[in-house]
Each structure stands twice: as C-alpha cells, then as structure tokens.
Design a protein around this motif. Structure first.
Motif, PDB file in Angstrom:
ATOM      1  N   SER A   6      12.890  -3.840   5.235  1.00 23.68           N
ATOM      2  CA  SER A   6      12.498  -5.137   4.673  1.00 23.68           C
ATOM      3  C   SER A   6      12.268  -6.198   5.742  1.00 23.68           C
ATOM      4  O   SER A   6      11.333  -7.001   5.642  1.00 23.68           O
ATOM      5  CB  SER A   6      13.557  -5.630   3.683  1.00 23.68           C
ATOM      6  N   TRP A   7      13.101  -6.199   6.803  1.00 26.24           N
ATOM      7  CA  TRP A   7      12.934  -7.220   7.834  1.00 26.24           C
ATOM      8  C   TRP A   7      11.616  -7.037   8.589  1.00 26.24           C
ATOM      9  O   TRP A   7      10.961  -8.011   8.959  1.00 26.24           O
ATOM     10  CB  TRP A   7      14.099  -7.201   8.813  1.00 26.24           C
ATOM     11  N   GLN A   8      11.227  -5.788   8.793  1.00 31.01           N
ATOM     12  CA  GLN A   8       9.953  -5.528   9.468  1.00 31.01           C
ATOM     13  C   GLN A   8       8.784  -6.011   8.612  1.00 31.01           C
ATOM     14  O   GLN A   8       7.831  -6.615   9.119  1.00 31.01           O
ATOM     15  CB  GLN A   8       9.818  -4.028   9.742  1.00 31.01           C
ATOM     16  N   LEU A   9       8.871  -5.762   7.306  1.00 34.90           N
ATOM     17  CA  LEU A   9       7.819  -6.230   6.399  1.00 34.90           C
ATOM     18  C   LEU A   9       7.799  -7.754   6.320  1.00 34.90           C
ATOM     19  O   LEU A   9       6.724  -8.369   6.271  1.00 34.90           O
ATOM     20  CB  LEU A   9       8.024  -5.641   5.006  1.00 34.90           C
TER      21      LEU A   9
ATOM     22  N   ASP B 287      14.207   2.813  -1.515  1.00 34.14           N
ATOM     23  CA  ASP B 287      15.147   2.599  -0.415  1.00 34.14           C
ATOM     24  C   ASP B 287      14.433   2.368   0.908  1.00 34.14           C
ATOM     25  O   ASP B 287      14.919   1.626   1.772  1.00 34.14           O
ATOM     26  CB  ASP B 287      16.107   3.791  -0.294  1.00 34.14           C
ATOM     27  N   VAL B 288      13.248   2.984   1.077  1.00 35.96           N
ATOM     28  CA  VAL B 288      12.498   2.794   2.317  1.00 35.96           C
ATOM     29  C   VAL B 288      12.067   1.338   2.486  1.00 35.96           C
ATOM     30  O   VAL B 288      11.981   0.823   3.611  1.00 35.96           O
ATOM     31  CB  VAL B 288      11.270   3.738   2.359  1.00 35.96           C
TER      32      VAL B 288
ATOM     33  N   PRO C 108       5.384   3.972  -1.927  1.00 32.83           N
ATOM     34  CA  PRO C 108       6.186   2.740  -2.033  1.00 32.83           C
ATOM     35  C   PRO C 108       5.808   1.673  -1.006  1.00 32.83           C
ATOM     36  O   PRO C 108       5.821   0.484  -1.311  1.00 32.83           O
ATOM     37  CB  PRO C 108       7.621   3.223  -1.817  1.00 32.83           C
ATOM     38  N   ILE C 109       5.434   2.110   0.196  1.00 37.07           N
ATOM     39  CA  ILE C 109       5.129   1.145   1.261  1.00 37.07           C
ATOM     40  C   ILE C 109       3.870   0.346   0.930  1.00 37.07           C
ATOM     41  O   ILE C 109       3.882  -0.882   0.890  1.00 37.07           O
ATOM     42  CB  ILE C 109       4.974   1.859   2.614  1.00 37.07           C
ATOM     43  N   PHE C 110       2.781   1.042   0.675  1.00 40.89           N
ATOM     44  CA  PHE C 110       1.522   0.331   0.461  1.00 40.89           C
ATOM     45  C   PHE C 110       1.434  -0.304  -0.926  1.00 40.89           C
ATOM     46  O   PHE C 110       0.680  -1.263  -1.114  1.00 40.89           O
ATOM     47  CB  PHE C 110       0.339   1.258   0.728  1.00 40.89           C
ATOM     48  N   THR C 111       2.227   0.206  -1.887  1.00 45.98           N
ATOM     49  CA  THR C 111       2.304  -0.478  -3.179  1.00 45.98           C
ATOM     50  C   THR C 111       2.999  -1.821  -3.009  1.00 45.98           C
ATOM     51  O   THR C 111       2.569  -2.841  -3.578  1.00 45.98           O
ATOM     52  CB  THR C 111       3.058   0.379  -4.206  1.00 45.98           C
TER      53      THR C 111
ATOM     54  N   ALA D 121       3.938   5.467   9.403  1.00 47.71           N
ATOM     55  CA  ALA D 121       3.802   6.481  10.456  1.00 47.71           C
ATOM     56  C   ALA D 121       5.129   7.171  10.742  1.00 47.71           C
ATOM     57  O   ALA D 121       5.160   8.341  11.142  1.00 47.71           O
ATOM     58  CB  ALA D 121       3.263   5.831  11.730  1.00 47.71           C
ATOM     59  N   VAL D 122       6.223   6.452  10.522  1.00 41.98           N
ATOM     60  CA  VAL D 122       7.557   7.006  10.791  1.00 41.98           C
ATOM     61  C   VAL D 122       8.137   7.702   9.565  1.00 41.98           C
ATOM     62  O   VAL D 122       8.705   8.791   9.652  1.00 41.98           O
ATOM     63  CB  VAL D 122       8.522   5.887  11.260  1.00 41.98           C
ATOM     64  N   THR D 123       7.985   7.080   8.392  1.00 43.48           N
ATOM     65  CA  THR D 123       8.632   7.581   7.177  1.00 43.48           C
ATOM     66  C   THR D 123       7.751   8.473   6.319  1.00 43.48           C
ATOM     67  O   THR D 123       8.252   9.266   5.519  1.00 43.48           O
ATOM     68  CB  THR D 123       9.100   6.395   6.311  1.00 43.48           C
ATOM     69  N   LEU D 124       6.432   8.305   6.426  1.00 42.55           N
ATOM     70  CA  LEU D 124       5.464   9.036   5.603  1.00 42.55           C
ATOM     71  C   LEU D 124       5.670   8.783   4.110  1.00 42.55           C
ATOM     72  O   LEU D 124       5.347   9.622   3.278  1.00 42.55           O
ATOM     73  CB  LEU D 124       5.536  10.550   5.888  1.00 42.55           C
ATOM     74  N   ARG D 125       6.177   7.594   3.773  1.00 38.65           N
ATOM     75  CA  ARG D 125       6.375   7.213   2.357  1.00 38.65           C
ATOM     76  C   ARG D 125       5.226   6.295   1.940  1.00 38.65           C
ATOM     77  O   ARG D 125       5.384   5.086   1.808  1.00 38.65           O
ATOM     78  CB  ARG D 125       7.726   6.521   2.195  1.00 38.65           C
ATOM     79  N   VAL D 126       4.069   6.898   1.745  1.00 36.32           N
ATOM     80  CA  VAL D 126       2.850   6.133   1.520  1.00 36.32           C
ATOM     81  C   VAL D 126       2.909   5.273   0.261  1.00 36.32           C
ATOM     82  O   VAL D 126       2.596   4.076   0.288  1.00 36.32           O
ATOM     83  CB  VAL D 126       1.622   7.072   1.431  1.00 36.32           C
TER      84      VAL D 126
END
Length: 220
Positions: free
Chosen positions: A8-11, A2-3, A183-186, A176-181
């Motif tokens: 998604s628009w930022q990515l 979900d993060v 899913p984000i970097f994958t 830095a905001v979500t700390l969801r390392v």
C-alpha cells in the motif's frame, strides 16, 4: 487483496506522484491555453502565427513522443530535465494546446452585443476583456476544461515511461515481483476513477459558482 495491503505504501507513493504531475501540468496547461488562445485573437500577425504554430504542433504530434523528446533528446543539446519537470512540462504543453482552442471558442461565443455595449461605455480594451468578456467566456469554457483535466489525469500515466515513479509505474513494479495482475491493476483502475470523480466534482462546483445569478435556459 493482501498484496494490495502489503504494498500500500508503494502505491500511495505512486498516487502522490500522479497527483503532483496532474496538478503541475494543469497549471502549465492553463497558462499556455490562455496565452495561446488570446494570442490567436491578437491583432498582431506575428503573435497569431506563433500561437497557431504552437497549437498545431502540440496537437499534431504524439504526447508520448513529446515526453521522450524533452527527456531523452534535449540532453544532446545541453539541456537536461528531471523526470518530474519533463513530465509536467510535456503534458502541460500538450494539453495547453487543446485548451487554447477552448479559450478561443469561449471568447468568440460571447455575444457581440456585450462587446459593443462595453465599447459604448468607453471601456478600455483591458477593461472590456477582464470585466465583460472573460467572466462570460470562462463560464462557457469550464465544461470543456473539466474534460481536458480528466484527460490529463489519464495520460499522466505516460510519465512512467520516462522513469517517473507514478501510480502506473509502481503498479507495474509490484506486478513484476508478485505476478498478481488482477488485484493490482484493478486497484489502480479504481484509484484513477476516484481521482477523475474528484476532478469532475471540483469542476461542477466551479460551474455552479460561476453560474450564480444566471437563470437556467438563458443564453450565455
């Protein structure tokens, strides 16, 4: 996941910047590669020396430090570059130095018999280069240029360190905001892989285009 959807628009904004930097730097790299590569083979000593100085300097120094110098040091000399211009210019100059050696090697790999035949037909130097040497040399260069462009895509993440909001920058900001390392970097890893596969596929298409009429196994 979900993060990822929430950001998604930022990515996608970061992905667009990464593509822009990669394409822009690729154009600069090609221009510098052919200029310096041909310069190394020039009959004029000054041109050869300048080409060698450019190639050795940019191959012998860190790409990151080159970016820092263009973005942070040049303003002290009265020249201020935007993050985009510094990123494209710095990466293009760096990769172009490696590309220059690819160009030089590709031209030297053309059989001398081809050049002698062109001379026997009274072709001028320009005609010899563009009608005899380059078509064969480019065919030899394409695989190496494909590898260089993929490397360029990967090092494009360095521009995040000069405040350019590319894919890596946006991923770090979201983390830095979500700390969801995970899913984000994958997700970012997958996006870089997809881009590299697109570059690889495009270069393979170019190779097939240039190899039309060439029988497998025949020395080029």
């Amino acid at each position: 996941m979900d993060v990822i959807f929430e950001n998604s628009w930022q990515l996608l904004d970061g992905l667009a910047v990464t593509i822009q930097v990669t394409l822009g730097a690729a154009v600069v790299a090609l221009l510098m590669a052919f200029t310096a590569g041909l310069g190394r083979l020039s009959r004029f000593r000054t041109v050869r020396v300048l080409s060698v100085c450019y190639i050795e300097f940019f191959r012998g120094t860190s790409a990151l430090v080159q970016l820092f110098w263009l973005f942070f040091v040049l303003p002290f000399f009265g020249v201020t570059l935007s993050p985009m211009i510094a990123g494209i210019g710095g990466l293009g100059l760096c990769v172009g130095a490696y590309g220059a050696e690819v160009v030089r090697a590709g031209i030297l790999a053309v059989p001398k018999a081809q050049i002698e035949s062109a001379a026997a037909l009274n072709l001028s130097s320009a005609q010899m280069i563009w009608h005899v040497v380059m078509p064969q040399a480019v065919r030899i260069m394409l695989p190496s240029f494909g590898n260089l462009f993929i490397e360029l895509l990967k090092i494009s993440s360095l521009v995040s360190l000069i405040t350019l909001q590319d894919l890596t920058f946006q991923a770090a900001s979201i983390n830095a905001v979500t700390l969801r390392v995970v899913p984000i970097f994958t997700s970012v890893l997958v996006l870089y892989f997809i881009l590299s596969m697109i570059i690889n596929g495009f270069m393979r298409l170019l190779e097939r285009r240039f190899n039309v009429g060439i029988e497998p196994g025949i020395a080029r």
